[in-house]
Scaffold this active site. Structure first.
Site, PDB file in Angstrom:
ATOM      1  CD  GLU A 134      -1.869  61.050  22.648  1.00 38.52           C
ATOM      2  OE1 GLU A 134      -2.249  62.130  22.155  1.00 38.52           O
ATOM      3  OE2 GLU A 134      -1.455  60.105  21.958  1.00 38.52           O
TER       4      GLU A 134
ATOM      5  CG  HIS B  51      -2.817  66.308  18.868  1.00 41.05           C
ATOM      6  ND1 HIS B  51      -3.508  66.413  20.054  1.00 41.05           N
ATOM      7  CD2 HIS B  51      -2.315  65.037  18.856  1.00 41.05           C
ATOM      8  CE1 HIS B  51      -3.397  65.279  20.737  1.00 41.05           C
ATOM      9  NE2 HIS B  51      -2.682  64.427  20.018  1.00 41.05           N
ATOM     10  CD  GLU B  52      -1.832  63.159  15.625  1.00 41.22           C
ATOM     11  OE1 GLU B  52      -0.919  62.356  15.922  1.00 41.22           O
ATOM     12  OE2 GLU B  52      -2.886  63.251  16.267  1.00 41.22           O
TER      13      GLU B  52
ATOM     14  CG  HIS C 160       1.982  63.198  19.271  1.00 40.71           C
ATOM     15  ND1 HIS C 160       2.165  62.976  20.610  1.00 40.71           N
ATOM     16  CD2 HIS C 160       0.640  63.076  19.044  1.00 40.71           C
ATOM     17  CE1 HIS C 160       0.982  62.741  21.176  1.00 40.71           C
ATOM     18  NE2 HIS C 160       0.051  62.793  20.254  1.00 40.71           N
TER      19      HIS C 160
ATOM     20  CD  GLU D 253      -1.092  55.723  20.638  1.00 40.67           C
ATOM     21  OE1 GLU D 253      -0.330  56.248  21.461  1.00 40.67           O
ATOM     22  OE2 GLU D 253      -1.819  56.390  19.889  1.00 40.67           O
TER      23      GLU D 253
ATOM     24  CB  ALA E 279      -4.322  62.173  13.315  1.00 41.00           C
ATOM     25  CG  MET E 280      -0.765  56.614  15.066  1.00 38.68           C
ATOM     26  SD  MET E 280      -1.051  56.721  16.849  1.00 38.68           S
ATOM     27  CE  MET E 280       0.595  56.376  17.465  1.00 38.68           C
ATOM     28  CD  GLU E 281       1.460  59.697  18.342  1.00 37.80           C
ATOM     29  OE1 GLU E 281       1.742  59.217  19.454  1.00 37.80           O
ATOM     30  OE2 GLU E 281       0.288  59.837  17.944  1.00 37.80           O
ATOM     31  CG  ASN E 282       2.112  56.283  12.279  1.00 35.85           C
ATOM     32  OD1 ASN E 282       2.043  55.640  13.311  1.00 35.85           O
ATOM     33  ND2 ASN E 282       1.102  56.398  11.427  1.00 35.85           N
TER      34      ASN E 282
END
Length: 871
Positions: A337, A314-315, A318, A130, A281-284
């Site tokens: 977000e 949070h993730e 998403h 991202e 973190a990242m929502e993959n």
């Protein structure tokens, strides 16, 4: 590379022309362990349709193209290459394009990041994309509204673990050369239709733990079985508290299935904790990645565990807001977000043991938003994002925390039932698609029966922090008038933009035991510059009148004279934790705005901190106190304030309950203060040497590095002490701790070497670069002033030669922003030099100029506060 910066107009034109169907991506990571091998083979086959036969377009790829086939035609890749683009001409109605090439391993956290664990020499890989770094790994139409089905396959060392978004479908040994290490080929199930930036690959000798979640009968998850997995580096496995992470995950899946009434759509739910991660973190979908700072190798407070739970939630939010339904372009980044930030806090508050979630939100997230929203670069929540560089800069406190604060206000405005109903309609109507603000407003209008156009304009398309103040009149102890005054000038347009606020005004008075308790709360709608509250006329005048009680809206608060006097002498007597946090945030805003002297704020902190039972609030308090002294206090008064703060922190550490979270918070704050305060350094030295024993305080590796960094900055480390600590802690965290400590030593030769490596070198990874810069900045003016002019001379070159992630860390981190007032704030030499650079570099990339403008504002704010004195 040329053409890296895709524009919104280019993306829109490509979206009109194309409809993507599928990608098959193959990565050959068999030589990843070989540090001398900087690239790896990558092959992409993308299938798509074109609405205009014979038209041209382009794929995005940052790497070497070695082969190109378009609809069965083999083309010369050199002729098709234009910077970071692969040009495609004479397209058919249906197209199949295969691009082969070589991509580079990354040490910046962008693309495919490669990390070698210093603890055992093992190599770990993970991807982070991202907003637009998938093109660093495979050829792609790099924009969120060209969704497709992705199928990944990976060749890697046979003893590794490999994972991706889809479930593993097979692992086949490969026929390797006789002297080569064994390899295998992993294949993964196709994904649902998702955007390029949330695809992912994980590879390395990761430690893995598994579990599962089963949906509750009668909910959207009924009959659904979701496999769960957790990953971390092998050397961190002894510290991996998988049971708590799994428990939070299951609670989250329960909560969101009940709330959203839409089954989790992505099959499995893996979570990987990876090194040197640029984000929280990242929502993959199917494989969420987190910073491994959430694997607590040393003592962790409940606030840290709550923060981890918040990020997990949070993730997870998403998966619906962002992955299932995705914004069309980065203007509407907030559509995912802001919702995830709000939902994360809500889920922690209602589904976990951390009941203080909204207190933490007020202390940390909203505080971040208030700072960001007062910068010259402030922007509406729905931002204008013309290109990818602008998108990269927009992952900020406005998009996340202000948006979440405004959503909390929206829930108060329309009611929770209507808000949740709108979310459910949104998922059903737009599943696997892309949306804009209009799409959200449409479902909100249907679900709530309200036209939210005016609300949307007031909150989402304006900039700046509205300020709320109570004007209070009283006679003989009885309120004769209360008026809420709203100052809501948009700093971008200059127009007065009063926001609609649904708030509660709380009246607090001292009870018989001396506590400030709420005696009354009145619901008020504020939608103009002045709003009278007649319902409060006749009430007993309170000791504290709190506008925005329960922290329902987004606004800076100022207090009437009586309320401010109460807080400065009795803030520690406010019994309700959220009310206390709201008041403390308001006092901190007063310091930053040069309305409240540093000395007054420090006195309030010294009242509140010793009795604060929430470790998250305590950490914020102590951190803000240190910042107030170092940045906002006049230089002549700073030494005395430092020692006053040092004594206070040392006493707090000695008085804290042995082994408690609060004790650890006091110790960490003392370590930070020791970087500049001699008395704090003396206590730290005594604690490390064993001359002063703090009962219950565990001097684990992370705390020891924090203490040593303070001593190093004061040149009070012993010969060979840092090297010995590094040998005793041969971990990734130890390497970062050592880098910061060694660069903090006040030695001119060391500072020059650090500067040269940070600005001109290429050996430091993202995390080590930040540590080196932080240590470098811990120095006197005599050591650092010689780098003022080199900083400004280097800016354009750094931005041109380094990727945006590393360049941003250098430009922001090395700005000479720690200055003492000398005359008028806006005539300070660094302010003037910054203005001169901005004037001479009007053609510089907007993202670079944005960072410089923001750092200038931080400096000017500190100088203006210094000009007010501590009074």
């Amino acid at each position: 590379m040329e053409n890296e910066n895709l524009t919104r107009d280019e993306a829109a034109a490509r979206s009109v022309l194309l409809e993507t169907e599928s990608y098959a991506v193959h990565l050959d990571l068999s030589r990843a362990r070989d540090g001398a091998c900087g690239t790896y083979p990558t092959t992409t086959t993308v299938v798509f349709s074109c609405r205009e036969a014979g038209a041209s377009t382009f794929l995005d790829f940052i790497g070497e193209v070695t082969g190109l086939e378009v609809n069965g035609r083999v083309l010369d890749p050199a002729e098709a290459r234009d910077g970071a683009r692969v040009l495609l001409h004479d397209l058919a109605e249906h197209n199949t394009v295969t691009v082969t090439g070589r991509a580079r391993y990354s040490t910046s956290g962008e693309g495919l990041h490669r990390f070698v664990d210093p603890a055992d020499g093992e190599t770990y890989l993970y991807t982070q994309y991202e907003p637009a770094d998938a093109r660093r790994v495979f050829a792609t139409f790099e924009q969120p509204d060209l969704k497709a089905v992705f199928t990944f396959s990976v060749v890697a060392p046979a003893d590794w673990t490999v994972a991706s978004n889809g479930a593993e479908t097979g692992v086949e040994p490969q026929a390797d050369a006789p002297d080569a290490a064994p390899t295998a080929r992993w294949t993964f199930a196709p994904t649902r239709r998702i955007s390029t930036y949330i695809t992912t690959v994980l590879a390395g000798p990761y430690h893995r733990e598994t579990d599962s979640w089963t949906g509750t009968p009668g909910t959207a998850g009924e009959g659904l079985e979701v496999p769960l997995a957790l990953y971390c580096r092998r050397s961190l496995a002894p510290s991996f508290d998988a049971a708590e992470i799994f428990d939070t995950t299951r609670r989250g899946l329960d909560f969101f299935h009940d709330l959203f009434d839409y089954p989790y759509p992505f099959g499995k739910y893996d979570q990987a904790f990876v090194p040197e991660y640029n984000l929280g973190a990242m929502e993959n979908p199917g494989l969420v990645t987190f910073t491994e700072n959430y694997v607590f190798r040393s003592a962790a407070t409940e606030a840290q565990r709550e923060a981890r739970a918040n990020t997990i939630m949070h993730e997870m939010a998403h998966m619906w807001f962002g992955d299932l339904v995705t914004m069309s372009w980065w203007d509407d980044l907030w559509l995912k977000e802001s919702f995830a930030d709000y939902m994360g806090a809500l889920a922690v508050a209602e589904a976990t043991r951390w009941s203080t979630s909204w207190v933490s939100f007020a202390n940390r997230r909203k505080a971040w938003a208030y700072v960001q929203d007062q910068l010259p670069t402030t922007h509406p929540i729905v931002a204008d994002i013309p290109d990818l560089e602008a998108a990269k800069q927009n992952f900020d406190g406005i998009t996340y925390a202000k948006g979440a604060s405004v959503l909390k206000q929206l829930v108060a405005f329309v009611g929770r039932e209507g808000f949740v109903g709108a979310a459910r309609q949104y998922f059903r109507k737009h599943e696997y698609g892309n949306t804009t603000l209009v799409d959200l407003l449409d479902v909100l209008a249907v679900a709530t029966g309200q036209d939210l156009a005016a609300w949307s304009h007031a909150w989402l398309r304006t900039s700046g922090v509205p300020a709320l103040t109570a004007e209070v009149t009283a006679d003989d102890g009885v309120l004769t008038g209360v008026t809420i005054v709203q100052d809501a000038v948009d700093p971008v347009t200059g127009r007065d933009e009063p926001r609609p606020h649904r708030i509660r005004v709380g009246l607090y008075s001292f009870d018989a035991e001396g506590w400030l308790v709420r005696t009354r709360a009145e619901a008020v709608t504020v939608d103009a510059a002045r709003t009278a509250v007649p319902a409060l006329v006749g009430a007993a005048r309170p000791d504290l009148l709190l506008v925005n009680d329960d922290d329902l809206t987004y606004a800076k608060l100022s207090f009437d004279e009586r309320s401010l006097a109460t807080l400065l002498t009795s803030i520690h007597r406010v019994q309700d934790p959220l009310a206390r946090a709201t008041c403390l945030t308001a006092l901190w805003s007063g310091v930053r705005d040069a309305r409240l002297p540093v000395g007054s704020y420090l006195s309030a902190v010294m009242l509140a901190a010793p009795v604060e039972g929430g470790v998250g609030v305590l950490q914020s308090l102590l951190s803000n106190a240190g910042t107030a002294v170092e940045r906002f206090a006049p230089a002549g008064e700073r030494p005395a304030l430092r020692e006053r703060l040092s004594d206070f922190l040392a006493e707090g550490l000695r008085a804290a309950a042995p082994g408690s979270d609060l004790q650890l918070a006091w110790a960490r704050a003392l370590a930070t203060t020791a970087r500049s305060a001699g008395r704090a350094a003396g206590v730290v030295r005594a604690v490390l040497d064993g001359d002063e024993r703090i009962d219950g305080l565990a001097l684990d590796a992370d705390l020891r590095w924090s203490l040593l960094q303070g001593l190093a900055a004061q040149q009070r480390v012993l010969p060979g002490e840092l090297e010995a600590e590094r040998a005793a802690d041969p971990t990734a965290s130890g390497r970062v701790g050592f880098t910061l400590a060694s660069t903090a030593i006040p030695d001119a030769a060391l500072k020059k070497a650090t500067w040269d490596e940070a600005v001109h070198g290429d050996r430091l990874s993202n995390e080590l670069l930040s540590a080196a810069i932080e240590g470098f900045q811990l120095g006197s003016h005599e050591l650092l002033d010689p780098y003022r002019e080199p900083y400004f001379r280097a800016l354009r070159g750094v931005w041109a030669d380094r990727g945006i992630e590393m360049a941003s860390r250098i430009v922001r981190g090395l700005y000479p922003g720690h200055q003492d007032l000398d005359g008028l704030p806006d005539r300070h030499p660094v302010v003037l030099r910054t203005d001169a650079w901005l004037d001479a570099n009007r053609d510089a990339p907007p993202a670079l100029r944005r960072i410089v403008v923001e750092e200038r504002d931080h400096l000017l704010r500190s100088l203006r506060a210094q000009a007010q004195g501590t009074r």
